[in-house]
Design a protein around this motif. Structure first.
Motif, short mmCIF file in Angstrom:
data_model
loop_
_atom_site.label_atom_id
_atom_site.label_comp_id
_atom_site.label_asym_id
_atom_site.label_seq_id
_atom_site.Cartn_x
_atom_site.Cartn_y
_atom_site.Cartn_z
N ASN A 177 -11.23 16.96 -91.44
CA ASN A 177 -10.72 16.48 -90.15
C ASN A 177 -11.51 17.00 -88.95
O ASN A 177 -11.10 16.82 -87.81
N GLU A 178 -12.64 17.66 -89.22
CA GLU A 178 -13.49 18.14 -88.13
C GLU A 178 -14.75 17.28 -88.10
O GLU A 178 -15.59 17.35 -89.00
N VAL A 179 -14.88 16.46 -87.07
CA VAL A 179 -15.92 15.44 -86.98
C VAL A 179 -16.97 15.84 -85.95
O VAL A 179 -16.64 16.26 -84.84
N ARG A 180 -18.24 15.68 -86.33
CA ARG A 180 -19.36 15.96 -85.44
C ARG A 180 -20.41 14.86 -85.62
O ARG A 180 -20.27 13.98 -86.46
N CYS A 181 -21.49 14.97 -84.84
CA CYS A 181 -22.59 14.00 -84.90
C CYS A 181 -23.87 14.72 -85.30
O CYS A 181 -24.68 15.12 -84.44
N PRO A 182 -24.08 14.92 -86.61
CA PRO A 182 -25.23 15.73 -87.06
C PRO A 182 -26.57 15.15 -86.61
O PRO A 182 -26.75 13.93 -86.51
N VAL A 183 -27.52 16.05 -86.37
CA VAL A 183 -28.86 15.66 -85.94
C VAL A 183 -29.87 16.40 -86.80
O VAL A 183 -29.63 17.54 -87.21
N HIS A 184 -30.99 15.73 -87.11
CA HIS A 184 -32.03 16.39 -87.89
C HIS A 184 -32.83 17.30 -86.98
O HIS A 184 -33.18 16.95 -85.85
N VAL A 185 -33.13 18.50 -87.47
CA VAL A 185 -33.80 19.50 -86.64
C VAL A 185 -35.15 19.02 -86.11
O VAL A 185 -35.53 19.33 -84.97
N SER A 186 -35.87 18.22 -86.89
CA SER A 186 -37.17 17.74 -86.42
C SER A 186 -37.01 16.72 -85.30
O SER A 186 -37.80 16.71 -84.34
N ASP A 187 -35.98 15.86 -85.39
CA ASP A 187 -35.69 14.91 -84.31
C ASP A 187 -35.29 15.64 -83.04
O ASP A 187 -35.74 15.31 -81.93
N LEU A 188 -34.43 16.64 -83.21
CA LEU A 188 -33.95 17.39 -82.05
C LEU A 188 -35.09 18.13 -81.37
O LEU A 188 -35.23 18.07 -80.13
N ALA A 189 -35.92 18.81 -82.14
CA ALA A 189 -37.04 19.55 -81.55
C ALA A 189 -38.00 18.61 -80.84
O ALA A 189 -38.47 18.89 -79.73
N SER A 190 -38.30 17.47 -81.46
CA SER A 190 -39.19 16.50 -80.85
C SER A 190 -38.62 15.98 -79.54
O SER A 190 -39.33 15.86 -78.52
N ALA A 191 -37.32 15.69 -79.53
CA ALA A 191 -36.68 15.19 -78.31
C ALA A 191 -36.68 16.25 -77.21
O ALA A 191 -36.92 15.94 -76.04
N LEU A 192 -36.42 17.50 -77.57
CA LEU A 192 -36.41 18.57 -76.57
C LEU A 192 -37.79 18.77 -75.96
O LEU A 192 -37.91 18.95 -74.73
N LEU A 193 -38.82 18.73 -76.77
CA LEU A 193 -40.18 18.89 -76.25
C LEU A 193 -40.58 17.70 -75.40
O LEU A 193 -41.30 17.85 -74.40
N GLU A 194 -40.11 16.52 -75.79
CA GLU A 194 -40.38 15.33 -74.98
C GLU A 194 -39.68 15.45 -73.62
O GLU A 194 -40.28 15.13 -72.58
N LEU A 195 -38.44 15.89 -73.62
CA LEU A 195 -37.73 16.09 -72.36
C LEU A 195 -38.37 17.19 -71.52
O LEU A 195 -38.42 17.10 -70.29
N ALA A 196 -38.87 18.22 -72.19
CA ALA A 196 -39.52 19.32 -71.47
C ALA A 196 -40.76 18.83 -70.72
O ALA A 196 -41.07 19.34 -69.63
#
Length: 268
Positions: A177-196
């Protein structure tokens, strides 16, 4: 760019270092042990020490600081540490990307956009919310990136828990009953560096598009890793935890080249 990654020995921090090391000068901070990526400067740092943070960032003189440091049981590290990093980054004229969490939300609204006001119900959520307030107050030009459960190709805390439960090395269960929106670490890191590397500021949501329970996520991990899903016990999370928290990332995804994949895709 000269990039300083704070909290670089963690799961996300390590992936940020690995990706940033290609084409950038990287300073990578750690609390107790350095990482293994070669070609970067591994720098010891306790973010609770304001003077140490100020000195390190001043000496490294980064163009960008990505703060991925936190400690779920330590308010000072999570909340005040973020303030120390924000203050030091602003003082040296650098750009700050602060990594936050869906833990800042109670789950009462279920779906959360970037303009939703934090309403934490756990100490960790309160610390992350306080960190956001501090970052915004100290440096209004900073970018705050909220994310969800971070999964990889092995090595994340949730993947390790699934393996431990499936093989009987640990007792417990996965919440249905605990729902989240999982993200792949490589996608997240790529997105953060792109935003940076962008000129964007303010709050952004960076998570996967698939909302699922921790138990459903565990079944996908078990299937990928050839574990017996029948060995994964299930149960209900207590109401004192945020139960259903879904980060709406539509607006942020519009500005990203990086595609944030859902767990049903990257775990198949």
């Amino acid at each position: 760019m000269r990039i300083c990654i704070v909290g670089a020995s963690g799961f996300l921090g390590g992936e940020l270092v690995r990706q940033a090391a290609t084409g950038h000068v990287v300073g990578a901070t750690y609390l107790s042990r350095p990482g293994t990526t070669a070609g970067v400067d591994w720098l010891p740092l306790d973010v609770r020490d304001r003077t140490a943070v100020a000195n390190l960032i001043r000496d490294f003189a980064p163009d960008v600081v990505v703060n991925a440091a936190y400690n779920q049981s330590d308010w000072t590290a999570t909340a005040l540490g973020a303030a120390h990093v924000a203050d030091a980054t602003r003082s040296c004229g650098g750009r700050l990307v602060h990594v936050s969490s869906d833990a800042i939300f109670s789950g009462r609204a279920v779906t959360y956009t970037e303009d939703c006001v934090p309403d934490p119900i756990t100490p960790y959520g309160a610390a992350k919310a306080a960190a956001e307030v501090a970052v915004q107050a100290i440096d209004p030009s900073a970018l705050i990136a909220r994310t969800s459960l971070i999964i990889g190709d092995g090595g994340s805390s949730h993947e390790e828990l699934v393996h431990a439960l499936a093989t009987g090395r640990k007792e417990g269960f996965l919440f249905t009953n605990e729902v989240r929106c999982p993200v792949h670490v490589s996608d997240l890191a790529s997105a953060l560096l792109e935003l940076a590397a962008s000129n964007r500021s303010g709050t952004h949501h960076v998570a996967g598009p698939d909302a699922m329970s921790r138990h459903e996520l565990g079944l996908l991990i078990a299937h990928r890793d050839s574990l017996n899903p029948a060995h994964l016990p299930s149960g209900l999370a207590p109401s004192s935890r945020p139960l259903d928290v879904r980060l709406n990332c539509v607006q942020t995804q519009k500005h990203l080249r990086t595609r944030l994949r859902g767990a049903r895709e990257f775990l198949r």
